[in-house]
Design a protein around this motif. Structure first.
Motif, PDB file in Angstrom:
ATOM      1  N   PHE A   8       0.835  -1.200   0.000  1.00  0.00           N
ATOM      2  CA  PHE A   8       0.000   0.000   0.000  1.00  0.00           C
ATOM      3  C   PHE A   8       0.874   1.256   0.000  1.00  0.00           C
ATOM      4  O   PHE A   8       2.056   1.216   0.367  1.00  0.00           O
ATOM      5  N   ASN A  13      -2.666   6.410   1.370  1.00  0.00           N
ATOM      6  CA  ASN A  13      -3.436   5.570   2.288  1.00  0.00           C
ATOM      7  C   ASN A  13      -4.385   4.637   1.529  1.00  0.00           C
ATOM      8  O   ASN A  13      -5.570   4.527   1.846  1.00  0.00           O
ATOM      9  N   GLN A  14      -3.850   3.977   0.503  1.00  0.00           N
ATOM     10  CA  GLN A  14      -4.662   3.032  -0.253  1.00  0.00           C
ATOM     11  C   GLN A  14      -3.790   1.915  -0.797  1.00  0.00           C
ATOM     12  O   GLN A  14      -2.573   2.059  -0.934  1.00  0.00           O
ATOM     13  N   TRP A  15      -4.437   0.795  -1.094  1.00  0.00           N
ATOM     14  CA  TRP A  15      -3.721  -0.350  -1.629  1.00  0.00           C
ATOM     15  C   TRP A  15      -3.176  -0.045  -3.025  1.00  0.00           C
ATOM     16  O   TRP A  15      -3.765   0.733  -3.759  1.00  0.00           O
ATOM     17  N   ASN A  62      -0.685   5.970   8.528  1.00  0.00           N
ATOM     18  CA  ASN A  62      -1.757   5.603   7.603  1.00  0.00           C
ATOM     19  C   ASN A  62      -1.748   4.106   7.327  1.00  0.00           C
ATOM     20  O   ASN A  62      -0.691   3.476   7.278  1.00  0.00           O
ATOM     21  N   PRO A  64      -4.786   1.302   5.141  1.00  0.00           N
ATOM     22  CA  PRO A  64      -6.180   1.105   4.702  1.00  0.00           C
ATOM     23  C   PRO A  64      -7.035   0.355   5.699  1.00  0.00           C
ATOM     24  O   PRO A  64      -8.264   0.521   5.710  1.00  0.00           O
TER      25      PRO A  64
END
Length: 431
Positions: A8, A13-15, A62, A64
């Motif tokens: 990620f 803050n995302q895959w 951060n 997910p």
């Protein structure tokens, strides 16, 4: 034993999407890791966070799924559920160790075993070992992060007693629970050691105190002695093997050293200049270079006892690159394909690489081996059983940092370079 890590982006803050599968997440599988040994139930719980020069400290919080940062290894940040933090803190009470030794936890091993063993821990400075062996005798068995392993355990781990094993070690149950380390171990007949008569336990591993990392060094330092019936994870990270290393890395610090090889370089340059005028000679050298590479690779496989499960179903022709097979067949025929553009481009790239390697010193190579310590050697001595005893050997240790790193030592045979059967250990130099 496999752990699956999802990747990620800490700033977004995302895959991170898998480039080959937009509907999925980029994942990475690591086998036989110390992290899995300590967290066997966490097959899919861990993930890798990515940072760059624009990342801010707050980005580290951060995730997910709101997981937390547990370990780090360079730019690889290991995240997992908060419930794992207590165990990580017990293993590494000093928080900086969670970064300093993160690579030990996520380093994949070729092979690994989990079993109960008896470990003798030796202070590699004083030889103190809990009075199991005479201190001076025990001191000679160990060195900086180097110890010994019984032939039985070595065979179970790596199916051989002919190589020194670079290991990752984790103590899962027993007095040493939570301790971890790394280093090398050489196979040795441990049943013949002068152990105190009242000690009935056999010894499976002899590990120096310097091999153990982390832990509460101030309040609970590792104590030398015999620890029986300890459940451990031990993984084979690498093993000693005979190979070659180019002298190119020494030229930055010792540029004038190239003059010692000028005659060899000039001869090679004249040969390259001569053959590049004849496509057939270039093609012949191309095939010879590939065949030499394959021969060296096969020797390594035979030394390490590795087998290819598909070797019976795959013929040599199926395994060889298509360009090699075409050029080889054309040389044995009418040499009609040598003028085709695809073959011409391939041979031109090959010759460019040959000239580049010659210019950088990559075509001049030293023998390469894994170094293990021996207390039988003094300053100015080395043991390399590939060369005659008494011969003077020019050697350097990689990475080569400065001109003081290259020296000439006298070759002296010592027992530390022998396997339990009395044969030279493969790919080993003692110093």
């Amino acid at each position: 034993m496999t752990l699956v890590f999802k990747h990620f982006d800490t700033r977004l803050n995302q895959w991170i999407e898998n480039p080959s599968d937009p509907s999925g997440i980029l994942t990475e599988e690591l086998e036989n890791t110390l992290l899995e040994a300590f967290f066997p139930e966490a097959t899919n719980d861990f993930s890798f966070g990515h940072i760059d020069e624009n990342s801010a400290p707050e980005d580290l919080y951060n995730h997910p799924e709101n997981h937390i940062l547990l370990l780090s290894s360079g730019g690889r940040l290991v995240y997992g559920p908060a419930k794992y933090l207590e165990k990580i803190e017990a293993i590494c009470p000093d928080r900086k160790d969670r970064g300093a030794y993160g690579s030990i936890f996520i380093g994949a091993c070729q092979n690994a075993v989990n079993q109960r063993v008896n470990i003798l821990i030796v202070d590699d400075i004083t030889g103190e070992n809990g009075e199991i062996l005479p201190n001076d005798y025990a001191w000679r068995l160990v060195g900086d992060c180097h110890g010994k392993i019984s032939p039985e355990l070595a065979t179970e781990l790596s199916e051989t007693v002919s190589n020194v094993i670079q290991h990752r070690l984790g103590c899962l149950e027993g007095e040493l629970s939570g301790r971890f380390g790394k280093g090398t171990v050489a196979p040795l007949n441990l049943n013949s050691l002068p152990i105190k008569p009242e000690i009935n336990s056999k010894i499976d591993l002899i590990i120096p105190t310097s091999s153990f990392k982390g832990g509460d060094k101030k309040n609970h330092p590792i104590r030398p002695g015999l620890y029986s019936n300890q459940m451990i994870f031990i993984g084979e990270k690498d093993r000693s093997q005979s190979s070659l290393v180019a002298i190119s890395q020494t030229l930055d610090c010792a540029p004038f050293g190239i003059k010692d090889f000028l005659r060899q370089i000039e001869t090679e340059a004249l040969l390259l200049a001569n053959i590049q005028k004849d496509p057939r000679k270039v093609a012949q050298r191309y095939c010879e270079a590939y065949e030499k590479f394959q021969k060296t690779r096969q020797l390594k496989i035979e030394e390490n006892g590795e087998e290819n499960d598909n070797s019976e179903s795959e013929t040599a022709e199926q395994q060889d690159p298509i360009m090699y097979r075409l050029i080889k067949a054309d040389l044995e025929g009418h040499c009609q394909l040598l003028s085709s553009q695809k073959v011409v481009d391939e041979l031109e790239r090959f010759m460019q690489n040959q000239w580049r390697d010659l210019a950088l010193g990559k075509s001049i190579k030293f023998n390469r081996a894994m170094i293990i310590p021996s207390k039988e050697l003094i300053s100015g001595e080395i043991c390399d059983m590939r060369f005659p005893e008494g011969e003077e050997i020019l050697n350097f240790r990689s990475p080569y940092l400065n001109s003081n790193g290259m020296c000439i030592n006298k070759n002296k045979y010592v027992a530390d370079a022998l396997d339990p059967n009395g044969k030279p250990l493969i790919g080993v130099v003692s110093c």
